[in-house]
Scaffold this motif. Structure first.
Motif, PDB file in Angstrom:
ATOM      1  N   PRO A 144       0.819  -1.219   0.000  1.00 32.68           N
ATOM      2  CA  PRO A 144       0.000   0.000   0.000  1.00 32.68           C
ATOM      3  C   PRO A 144       0.848   1.262   0.000  1.00 32.68           C
ATOM      4  O   PRO A 144       1.879   1.324   0.668  1.00 32.68           O
ATOM      5  CB  PRO A 144      -0.809  -0.127   1.301  1.00 32.68           C
TER       6      PRO A 144
ATOM      7  N   ASP B 105      -3.511   5.246   2.646  1.00 27.81           N
ATOM      8  CA  ASP B 105      -4.585   4.653   3.450  1.00 27.81           C
ATOM      9  C   ASP B 105      -5.855   5.476   3.244  1.00 27.81           C
ATOM     10  O   ASP B 105      -5.932   6.289   2.322  1.00 27.81           O
ATOM     11  CB  ASP B 105      -4.197   4.569   4.924  1.00 27.81           C
TER      12      ASP B 105
ATOM     13  N   THR C 279      -8.361  -6.882   3.933  1.00 33.20           N
ATOM     14  CA  THR C 279      -6.903  -6.776   3.836  1.00 33.20           C
ATOM     15  C   THR C 279      -6.377  -6.972   2.419  1.00 33.20           C
ATOM     16  O   THR C 279      -5.169  -6.823   2.184  1.00 33.20           O
ATOM     17  CB  THR C 279      -6.218  -7.794   4.766  1.00 33.20           C
TER      18      THR C 279
ATOM     19  N   ARG D  69      -5.576  -6.024  -1.457  1.00 34.38           N
ATOM     20  CA  ARG D  69      -5.080  -4.748  -1.970  1.00 34.38           C
ATOM     21  C   ARG D  69      -5.587  -4.497  -3.380  1.00 34.38           C
ATOM     22  O   ARG D  69      -5.705  -5.426  -4.191  1.00 34.38           O
ATOM     23  CB  ARG D  69      -3.548  -4.744  -1.961  1.00 34.38           C
TER      24      ARG D  69
ATOM     25  N   THR E 255      -5.583  -0.980   0.751  1.00 29.38           N
ATOM     26  CA  THR E 255      -6.388  -2.160   1.037  1.00 29.38           C
ATOM     27  C   THR E 255      -7.845  -1.901   0.660  1.00 29.38           C
ATOM     28  O   THR E 255      -8.292  -0.746   0.609  1.00 29.38           O
ATOM     29  CB  THR E 255      -6.325  -2.534   2.520  1.00 29.38           C
ATOM     30  N   ASP E 256      -8.579  -2.978   0.432  1.00 27.71           N
ATOM     31  CA  ASP E 256     -10.020  -2.845   0.176  1.00 27.71           C
ATOM     32  C   ASP E 256     -10.696  -2.103   1.319  1.00 27.71           C
ATOM     33  O   ASP E 256     -11.567  -1.251   1.102  1.00 27.71           O
ATOM     34  CB  ASP E 256     -10.670  -4.228   0.035  1.00 27.71           C
TER      35      ASP E 256
ATOM     36  N   ASP F 147      -9.466   0.131   3.430  1.00 28.16           N
ATOM     37  CA  ASP F 147      -9.178   1.561   3.402  1.00 28.16           C
ATOM     38  C   ASP F 147      -9.897   2.247   2.242  1.00 28.16           C
ATOM     39  O   ASP F 147     -10.391   3.374   2.377  1.00 28.16           O
ATOM     40  CB  ASP F 147      -7.674   1.810   3.295  1.00 28.16           C
TER      41      ASP F 147
END
Length: 218
Positions: A60, A63, A119, A121, A130-131, A133
């Motif tokens: 990542p 965020d 979790t 990405r 991440t999915d 975020d």
């Protein structure tokens, strides 16, 4: 993840309850009618679907907070993409079709979000996150646009309280400081993002931080 679904469902439900005449009212987005905003929501839903099926193994880079590009220049409605949205919205001569298209694509985006792994990405706009975020960032998007939707339609329900509180906290993290406690969550979002000017009293409470506003998110 649940808050994404909650705020997205609330926004789409409010659109579904609009009368045809409501689509011709101004929205809270500069230069856009309500129909233009709803067309933008369809594009947003498409972006969610595209992003959630664009996995990556890369680390990542952002965020839910740093995902946003922040400027201090409010939109004028003359940006080429904004202008394209207006032209696309005008092509929907029947507002029932606009509602259907949002419900169709929007429901699919909602299902994709429920199936996402927090979790995992994804890659979007040359960024990796991440999915969880990514979907968390969109809670702020849905909440702000829900405020935009009802800006000149006071009889309609606004965003859920949970979405407002979450989005205020998100904007405060982006701003690097809290808004005065006397500000309601909706007012903090409207003033903070330049959707309305602060009153004299609000400007006094903001103090020197008023000079840093608005925070225009893109």
């Amino acid at each position: 993840m649940d808050l994404f679904s909650h705020t997205w469902t609330a926004l789409r439900t409010t659109v579904a309850d609009l009368k045809d005449k409501d689509f011709e009212r101004p929205s809270g987005c500069t230069g856009w009618l309500v129909r233009d905003l709803v067309c933008h929501l369809i594009i947003d839903a498409q972006d969610v679907l595209i992003t959630l099926v664009t996995p990556t193994e890369a680390e990542p880079t952002v965020d839910a907070t740093t995902y946003w590009h922040v400027t201090n220049s409010p939109p004028t409605g003359e940006d080429p993409l904004d202008a394209l949205t207006v032209r696309l919205a005008a092509a929907y001569e029947d507002m029932a079709l606009l509602k259907f298209h949002l419900d169709d694509v929007g429901s699919a985006a909602g299902r994709a979000a429920r199936l996402a792994a927090p979790t995992a990405r994804v890659s979007t706009q040359d960024q990796v996150l991440t999915d969880g975020d990514y979907l968390t960032a969109y809670v702020l998007e849905w909440t702000l646009h829900h405020l935009d939707l009802v800006a000149h339609l006071p009889g309609l329900p606004g965003p859920p309280a949970e979405g407002l509180a979450h989005s205020r906290a998100a904007l405060e993290r982006i701003a690097g400081g809290a808004f005065p406690a006397s500000f309601g969550d909706g007012d903090a979002l409207l003033v903070g993002t330049g959707r309305r000017e602060p009153t004299e009293g609000e400007r006094a409470e903001l103090g020197s931080s008023a000079a840093e506003l608005p925070l225009v998110l893109g």
